[in-house]
Scaffold this motif. Sequence first.
Motif, mmCIF file in Angstrom:
data_model
loop_
_atom_site.group_PDB
_atom_site.id
_atom_site.type_symbol
_atom_site.label_atom_id
_atom_site.label_comp_id
_atom_site.label_asym_id
_atom_site.label_seq_id
_atom_site.Cartn_x
_atom_site.Cartn_y
_atom_site.Cartn_z
ATOM 1 N N GLY A 1 43.077 49.908 40.212
ATOM 2 C CA GLY A 1 44.164 49.792 41.164
ATOM 3 C C GLY A 1 45.206 50.855 40.958
ATOM 4 O O GLY A 1 45.139 51.657 40.021
ATOM 5 N N TYR A 2 46.179 50.859 41.836
ATOM 6 C CA TYR A 2 47.277 51.816 41.781
ATOM 7 C C TYR A 2 48.128 51.527 40.550
ATOM 8 O O TYR A 2 48.193 50.384 40.069
ATOM 9 C CB TYR A 2 48.140 51.689 43.035
ATOM 10 C CG TYR A 2 48.788 52.966 43.483
ATOM 11 C CD1 TYR A 2 48.048 53.953 44.127
ATOM 12 C CD2 TYR A 2 50.135 53.202 43.286
ATOM 13 C CE1 TYR A 2 48.631 55.133 44.553
ATOM 14 C CE2 TYR A 2 50.742 54.375 43.709
ATOM 15 C CZ TYR A 2 49.975 55.340 44.340
ATOM 16 O OH TYR A 2 50.561 56.507 44.755
ATOM 17 N N THR A 3 48.759 52.557 40.024
ATOM 18 C CA THR A 3 49.610 52.344 38.863
ATOM 19 C C THR A 3 50.732 51.371 39.185
ATOM 20 O O THR A 3 51.280 51.356 40.291
ATOM 21 C CB THR A 3 50.194 53.685 38.360
ATOM 22 O OG1 THR A 3 50.991 53.457 37.210
ATOM 23 C CG2 THR A 3 51.048 54.352 39.423
ATOM 24 N N ASN A 4 51.055 50.522 38.241
ATOM 25 C CA ASN A 4 52.110 49.516 38.357
ATOM 26 C C ASN A 4 51.775 48.423 39.366
ATOM 27 O O ASN A 4 52.671 47.760 39.892
ATOM 28 C CB ASN A 4 53.449 50.161 38.738
ATOM 29 C CG ASN A 4 54.634 49.384 38.175
ATOM 30 O OD1 ASN A 4 54.515 48.705 37.158
ATOM 31 N ND2 ASN A 4 55.771 49.463 38.827
ATOM 32 N N ALA A 5 50.464 48.225 39.623
ATOM 33 C CA ALA A 5 50.050 47.152 40.532
ATOM 34 C C ALA A 5 49.978 45.805 39.826
ATOM 35 O O ALA A 5 49.787 44.783 40.468
ATOM 36 C CB ALA A 5 48.696 47.477 41.167
ATOM 37 N N GLY A 6 50.103 45.821 38.484
ATOM 38 C CA GLY A 6 50.072 44.569 37.727
ATOM 39 C C GLY A 6 48.729 44.258 37.108
ATOM 40 O O GLY A 6 48.428 43.089 36.834
ATOM 41 N N LYS A 7 47.913 45.280 36.832
ATOM 42 C CA LYS A 7 46.581 45.037 36.271
ATOM 43 C C LYS A 7 46.660 44.438 34.871
ATOM 44 O O LYS A 7 45.918 43.501 34.548
ATOM 45 C CB LYS A 7 45.777 46.340 36.246
ATOM 46 C CG LYS A 7 45.525 46.937 37.612
ATOM 47 C CD LYS A 7 44.623 48.162 37.553
ATOM 48 C CE LYS A 7 45.246 49.270 36.719
ATOM 49 N NZ LYS A 7 46.535 49.742 37.291
ATOM 50 N N SER A 8 47.519 44.979 34.033
ATOM 51 C CA SER A 8 47.628 44.464 32.664
ATOM 52 C C SER A 8 48.148 43.032 32.651
ATOM 53 O O SER A 8 47.663 42.194 31.876
ATOM 54 C CB SER A 8 48.546 45.371 31.835
ATOM 55 O OG SER A 8 48.010 46.670 31.711
ATOM 56 N N THR A 9 49.121 42.745 33.493
ATOM 57 C CA THR A 9 49.636 41.374 33.580
ATOM 58 C C THR A 9 48.547 40.427 34.057
ATOM 59 O O THR A 9 48.412 39.299 33.561
ATOM 60 C CB THR A 9 50.838 41.313 34.545
ATOM 61 O OG1 THR A 9 51.809 42.271 34.138
ATOM 62 C CG2 THR A 9 51.463 39.932 34.537
ATOM 63 N N LEU A 10 47.741 40.881 35.019
ATOM 64 C CA LEU A 10 46.652 40.047 35.530
ATOM 65 C C LEU A 10 45.609 39.793 34.449
ATOM 66 O O LEU A 10 45.116 38.664 34.303
ATOM 67 C CB LEU A 10 46.015 40.726 36.744
ATOM 68 C CG LEU A 10 44.887 39.954 37.426
ATOM 69 C CD1 LEU A 10 45.378 38.604 37.938
ATOM 70 C CD2 LEU A 10 44.284 40.761 38.573
ATOM 71 N N LEU A 11 45.258 40.825 33.683
ATOM 72 C CA LEU A 11 44.288 40.636 32.604
ATOM 73 C C LEU A 11 44.840 39.686 31.549
ATOM 74 O O LEU A 11 44.109 38.846 31.009
ATOM 75 C CB LEU A 11 43.921 41.980 31.982
ATOM 76 C CG LEU A 11 42.885 41.939 30.858
ATOM 77 C CD1 LEU A 11 41.608 41.252 31.325
ATOM 78 C CD2 LEU A 11 42.571 43.342 30.358
ATOM 79 N N ASN A 12 46.120 39.809 31.237
ATOM 80 C CA ASN A 12 46.745 38.868 30.301
ATOM 81 C C ASN A 12 46.606 37.439 30.802
ATOM 82 O O ASN A 12 46.316 36.511 30.036
ATOM 83 C CB ASN A 12 48.223 39.203 30.122
ATOM 84 C CG ASN A 12 48.452 40.414 29.235
ATOM 85 O OD1 ASN A 12 47.548 40.848 28.519
ATOM 86 N ND2 ASN A 12 49.644 40.971 29.283
ATOM 87 N N ARG A 13 46.839 37.243 32.096
ATOM 88 C CA ARG A 13 46.752 35.905 32.674
ATOM 89 C C ARG A 13 45.323 35.390 32.677
ATOM 90 O O ARG A 13 45.072 34.214 32.389
ATOM 91 C CB ARG A 13 47.306 35.933 34.101
ATOM 92 C CG ARG A 13 47.214 34.616 34.842
ATOM 93 C CD ARG A 13 48.105 33.555 34.247
ATOM 94 N NE ARG A 13 49.520 33.882 34.404
ATOM 95 C CZ ARG A 13 50.503 33.032 34.100
ATOM 96 N NH1 ARG A 13 50.221 31.832 33.603
ATOM 97 N NH2 ARG A 13 51.762 33.389 34.262
ATOM 98 N N MET A 14 44.364 36.251 32.980
ATOM 99 C CA MET A 14 42.968 35.832 33.055
ATOM 100 C C MET A 14 42.382 35.551 31.680
ATOM 101 O O MET A 14 41.577 34.629 31.518
ATOM 102 C CB MET A 14 42.129 36.916 33.749
ATOM 103 C CG MET A 14 42.450 37.124 35.218
ATOM 104 S SD MET A 14 41.576 38.563 35.902
ATOM 105 C CE MET A 14 39.858 38.051 35.716
ATOM 106 N N ALA A 15 42.765 36.358 30.679
ATOM 107 C CA ALA A 15 42.117 36.282 29.373
ATOM 108 C C ALA A 15 42.995 35.703 28.283
ATOM 109 O O ALA A 15 42.542 35.532 27.154
ATOM 110 C CB ALA A 15 41.656 37.685 28.951
ATOM 111 N N GLY A 16 44.259 35.407 28.611
ATOM 112 C CA GLY A 16 45.152 34.944 27.561
ATOM 113 C C GLY A 16 45.415 36.029 26.551
ATOM 114 O O GLY A 16 45.614 35.758 25.357
ATOM 115 N N ALA A 17 45.428 37.304 27.010
ATOM 116 C CA ALA A 17 45.629 38.446 26.115
ATOM 117 C C ALA A 17 47.114 38.778 26.033
ATOM 118 O O ALA A 17 47.954 38.160 26.678
ATOM 119 C CB ALA A 17 44.819 39.646 26.603
ATOM 120 N N ASP A 18 47.431 39.770 25.227
ATOM 121 C CA ASP A 18 48.829 40.177 25.057
ATOM 122 C C ASP A 18 48.945 41.698 25.162
ATOM 123 O O ASP A 18 49.550 42.357 24.324
ATOM 124 C CB ASP A 18 49.375 39.707 23.710
ATOM 125 C CG ASP A 18 48.521 40.184 22.545
ATOM 126 O OD1 ASP A 18 47.457 40.777 22.796
ATOM 127 O OD2 ASP A 18 48.929 39.978 21.399
#
Length: 463
Positions: free
Chosen positions: A237-254
């Motif tokens: 996705g585009y930069t700053n689209a929230g990919k890392s936040t989404l992965l954190n939510r999906m995987a319980g990551a940090d």
Amino acid sequence: MTEPEETLQLSRSAQRRLNAERIGDEAPQEGVAIFRPVEQAVLVAIQAPAQLRGDVEASLDELELLVDTAGPEVLGRLIQRREHPDVATFVGRGKVDELAEALQEVGADAAIFNEELSPAQLRNLEERLKVKVLDRTIVILDIFAQHASSREGKAQVELAQLTYLLPRLRGWGAALSRQAGGIGTRGPGETQLEVDRRKLNRRIQKLRVDLREFGKARRVKSQDRERKTVPTVALVGYTNAGKSTLLNRMAGADLLVADQLFATLDTTARRVDLPRSRTAVATDTVGFVRKLPTQLIEAFKSTLEETLRADLLLHVVDASHPEAEAQAAAVDQVLAEIGADHMPRLLVLNKADVGDPLEVKRLARRLGDGIVVSALTGEGIEELLDAVARRLPAARQRVEALVPYGRGDLVARAHEEGEVLAEEHRSDGTYLVADVGRESGLALGPFSMNGNPWVREREAQQA
């Protein structure tokens, strides 16, 4: 409505400072040094006849975000209407003089252009403006250099920087002096510029070798997942689209989450538990941007090509952004460049908590069916995980088979691509109980005992 004149548009901070200087307020006290911790810049762009003013302003808005991420303060912007860039100075020669006056008036020490400048344009502009001249490409490269943390990420960024720098090398003053000669070396000698170019070429070759080694190590890890038939999902996705936040939510990551461009550069993989007792590996990749420098695409190509190994792409779009459709199109363009445009894809409209609900619905209709979520609040995540589980290839299933000794390749394949739970060498063949994927299961079909779930599934589909 007439378009605004081609004059310098000051930012609010620059206007306040100029007004204060004109009325004598906030004058520095005697003996107090005034330091500028960051550069202060003016943005410059060209508006072609076929372009709308709003599109140019939107592009400059994004450039301003890039500059803000890199560090400098933007004091204003200047747009010139031209059919095409000037070969020597990008903007017209008269506009260069106007820009020089504007830079001096606001006290800026840099001019940043919205397009990539040629080496000649860069040199000519610096000679006439007497300030630092940058372009959009070097700003993006600088941001990548700030955010790279892994060895591979740093090597990729350095390769992109050196590839950009190589044709722009130029000597000044003593840098063009000839090297001292000696017996057997007298003559014209070699310029320092040529020495620097040769050093850069050697370093570029070394970085490319290092990146190939990094790529081999990454492919080994990927092949290990494939042998275990673990499905993979790549977030793009585009930069700053929230990919890392989404992965954190999906995987319980940090993972690192920051409201800035290109906060994540290094590919990160995390386990995600899906409905129906399934598991997948989700990877977060570098974000894209319009006018992404070709040097970066080339340097990060091995990392970007990891998306080609994924079973499913999650195209994450910032649904709250006014330029969401243009950003989605920019991502599609980069995916096409790396050959990933044909892959299975699921559209994810993120940031629904801050976007207008009606606009999000209209965006979903225009871009195609997708899942509306908020990675921040968790809205729609369960629906997304369920959709991912349905789109991914089927998981492994248990097969019981008696394999003739002449088909030892099937036994080896079961070990390589699945998990063998029991193995016994009998008089008439090798008895196996194994959890295998679809292809291995169908290959073992003729030798199955007590039925084969993969064969039954195929027969049901054919019926």
